[in-house]
Design an enzyme around this catalytic site. Structure first.
Site, PDB file in Angstrom:
ATOM      1  CG  LEU A  23      -1.935  -1.164   1.249  1.00 42.36           C
ATOM      2  CD1 LEU A  23      -2.639  -1.220   2.591  1.00 42.36           C
ATOM      3  CD2 LEU A  23      -2.940  -1.011   0.113  1.00 42.36           C
ATOM      4  CD  GLU A  24       3.816   1.936  -4.335  1.00 48.76           C
ATOM      5  OE1 GLU A  24       3.817   3.004  -4.953  1.00 48.76           O
ATOM      6  OE2 GLU A  24       4.364   0.907  -4.748  1.00 48.76           O
ATOM      7  CG  ASN A  25      -2.007   5.755  -2.264  1.00 45.19           C
ATOM      8  OD1 ASN A  25      -1.413   6.681  -2.780  1.00 45.19           O
ATOM      9  ND2 ASN A  25      -2.518   4.756  -2.970  1.00 45.19           N
TER      10      ASN A  25
END
Length: 560
Positions: A385-387
């Site tokens: 998850l890059e957010n």
């Protein structure tokens, strides 16, 4: 798995000066106006219309500042604050989100600032300054960094003698002593604690055997770096701008016996992970059966979010994969597993927007991922998850999933470099929270620009020093060496920046495990148990004739 570029301008931060924080006197007031942004942006000016106010997240009250940097704008929001000459002031603010800076100019003496590279939850920045003989006003400011994610600010204060500006918010009182301290879990090198919230507290300090070891803003913490099979005494205090409470009653935690750490069943001691693309973006289109045998863990990219918060599903891109059917896909997974490989489902990616931010969404996440494991035969899950992620509820979700799937579940993570710069970051905290079931963290050493190494120096991506000095942060921050892998692009086309030749990956592995083939950075000790390496992606690797896995794979297998 990010495939675009991002700037990681940490080097600029080296010029910042951070001063010791002074203790406010009883007569001090907060000279800032609209310090909690309850009146919108009144008294504040933000560059390039970058600022707004939002109801959530808010540190207190009903509003907070949200400022979003652009490619040529750092989202600077400032206020002119009246002060008295020859006086000392304490400047602080609570921040969350991406790069967040807090500072003051026009002091008439030395202008100061402080910053944090990331904050998944509210974090307090503080510094102090002294005004000059003729200084009657200063400019206090916050800003982010160019092209990076939005940052949030709340409860800013400029405590000191009344400058006559009309802010004059009274200084808070020292909070009460926390109650309800308990031990919620232990591993061979960590202890997790929780306690009751204290009214008026803005943070909490944790003491181990009488010595302060960490500070947090929430009501739980994981203390790492402990010795196996050892008892420790812990206490907690509540803090705010007025000071620190008395210490709580002590609790004792005993760490478990030493082990390799982590789950994953029979994953090889040294392993190579590759991401398999469930889409066609110009790389070689593959079936699972086409993936090189050099890969020990294959992460299927990606699961899809649903309309139910926290829940995910998986949709095989049959059309984009030249007619690859679900039945073939399942059969290929079983064949890989029969050959000793692990196949897991990856959650997230550059555009993934799965949110696990409360107990309900944590339950939905665990149930839906377990359903995918049963349907397709996946061995586990990868968190990419890059957010951002919420460490409290992602921990809850992963532990619930582990309870369903059992001890052989493979759990991997692929944070960006900025996510693992500090143990206070949400990703790092999650990894430490689930250390006993965590297989490996394959940090993405690319698309990040320059970053700080464990020695405090700045290193540029695309070098052996970047790989080794940043891996050192994880190794010194509490992860077992078996839980650390080097994530790199398989080719220059696979990422916007940070590609290194396979030989450089091997050199970094040698440096970390044997102390040889290092660049200018050399770790203080070796980590022969290092798990291995990861690449984005098996498809891009195949496009280059498997040049990456054919070089790195055998090297990983031969590690000590």
């Amino acid at each position: 798995m990010r495939v675009g570029s991002a700037a990681g301008a940490v080097a600029a931060a080296l010029a910042l000066t951070v001063s010791a924080v002074g203790q406010a006197s009883a007569a001090d007031v907060n000279n800032a106006k609209n310090a909690g942004f309850e009146a919108g942006l009144s008294n504040w000016t933000c560059s390039a219309n970058s600022g707004t106010t939002v109801a959530s997240p808010a540190h207190s009250g009903s509003a907070a500042l949200k400022a979003t940097p652009g490619g040529q704008d750092n989202a600077r929001c400032a206020q002119t604050v009246k002060v008295q000459p020859n006086s000392t002031y304490t400047l602080s603010a609570w921040v969350q989100g991406g790069y967040s800076y807090l500072g003051v100019t026009g002091t008439g003496t030395t202008d100061v600032s402080t910053w944090t590279p990331d904050a998944a939850s509210w974090k307090q920045l503080s510094t102090s300054f002294r005004t000059g003989a003729s200084t009657t006003s200063v400019s206090v400011y916050t800003h982010g960094w160019y092209g990076q994610s939005a940052y949030y600010v709340d409860d800013l204060s400029v405590y000191g003698p009344d400058g006559g500006g009309g802010g004059q918010e009274p200084e808070p009182t020292v909070p009460a002593t926390p109650a309800g301290l308990s031990v919620t879990g232990t591993t061979s090198s960590s202890a997790s604690l929780a306690w009751n919230a204290v009214s008026g507290a803005t943070g909490y300090s944790i003491y181990r055997d009488g010595t302060k070891v960490t500070a947090v803003t929430g009501t739980s913490a994981t203390v790492t770096g402990l010795a196996a099979s050892t008892s420790y005494s812990f206490q907690v205090t509540a803090t705010n701008a007025a000071g620190e409470s008395a210490r709580s009653a002590a609790v004792t935690a005993r760490t478990t016996e030493s082990g390799d750490g982590g789950g994953g069943g029979d994953v090889p001691k040294h392993a190579v992970t590759g991401y398999w693309q469930n889409f066609n973006n110009g790389a070689t289109v593959q079936k699972i059966s086409d993936v090189s045998p050099q890969y020990d863990i294959i992460a299927v990219s990606f699961a899809d979010a649903t309309s139910t918060p926290g829940a995910v599903t998986f949709n095989l891109d049959t059309a984009g994969l030249n007619g690859y059917t679900v039945d073939q896909f399942k059969a290929d997974i079983r064949a890989k597993q029969a050959a000793g490989k692990k196949v897991i489902i990856s959650i997230g990616g550059e555009k993934g927007t799965v949110s696990v931010n409360d107990s309900a969404s944590a339950t939905n996440f665990a149930n839906s991922v377990y359903s995918l494991m049963q349907t397709y035969g996946f061995d586990g899950v990868d968190i990419d998850l890059e957010n951002g992620l919420n460490p409290t509820y992602m921990t809850q979700a992963l532990r619930a999933l582990s309870a369903k799937a059992g001890p052989d579940m493979v759990l991997t993570m692929a944070p960006q470099t900025i996510d693992m710069q500090s143990t206070s970051g949400g990703y790092f905290r999650t990894a430490l929270n689930v250390k006993d079931i965590l297989t490996v963290v394959n940090m993405q050493y690319y698309n990040s620009g320059s970053m700080l190494g464990c020695d405090g120096k700045v290193y540029s991506q695309g070098t052996v020093d970047f790989l080794t000095a940043l891996a050192c942060i994880q190794l010194e921050g509490g992860l077992d060496p078996s839980q650390v892998g080097l994530g790199v692009p398989a080719s220059t086309r696979a990422a916007g920046g940070g590609y290194v030749a396979p030989s450089v990956v091997n050199a970094a592995l040698d440096c970390l495990t044997k102390g040889t083939n290092c660049g200018s950075f050399k770790p203080s000790k070796t980590y022969p148990g290092l798990r291995g390496a990861m690449t984005w992606s098996t498809n891009w690797d195949a496009t280059s004739g498997n040049a990456w896995s054919n070089v790195v794979g055998p090297h990983v297998d031969a590690m000590p």
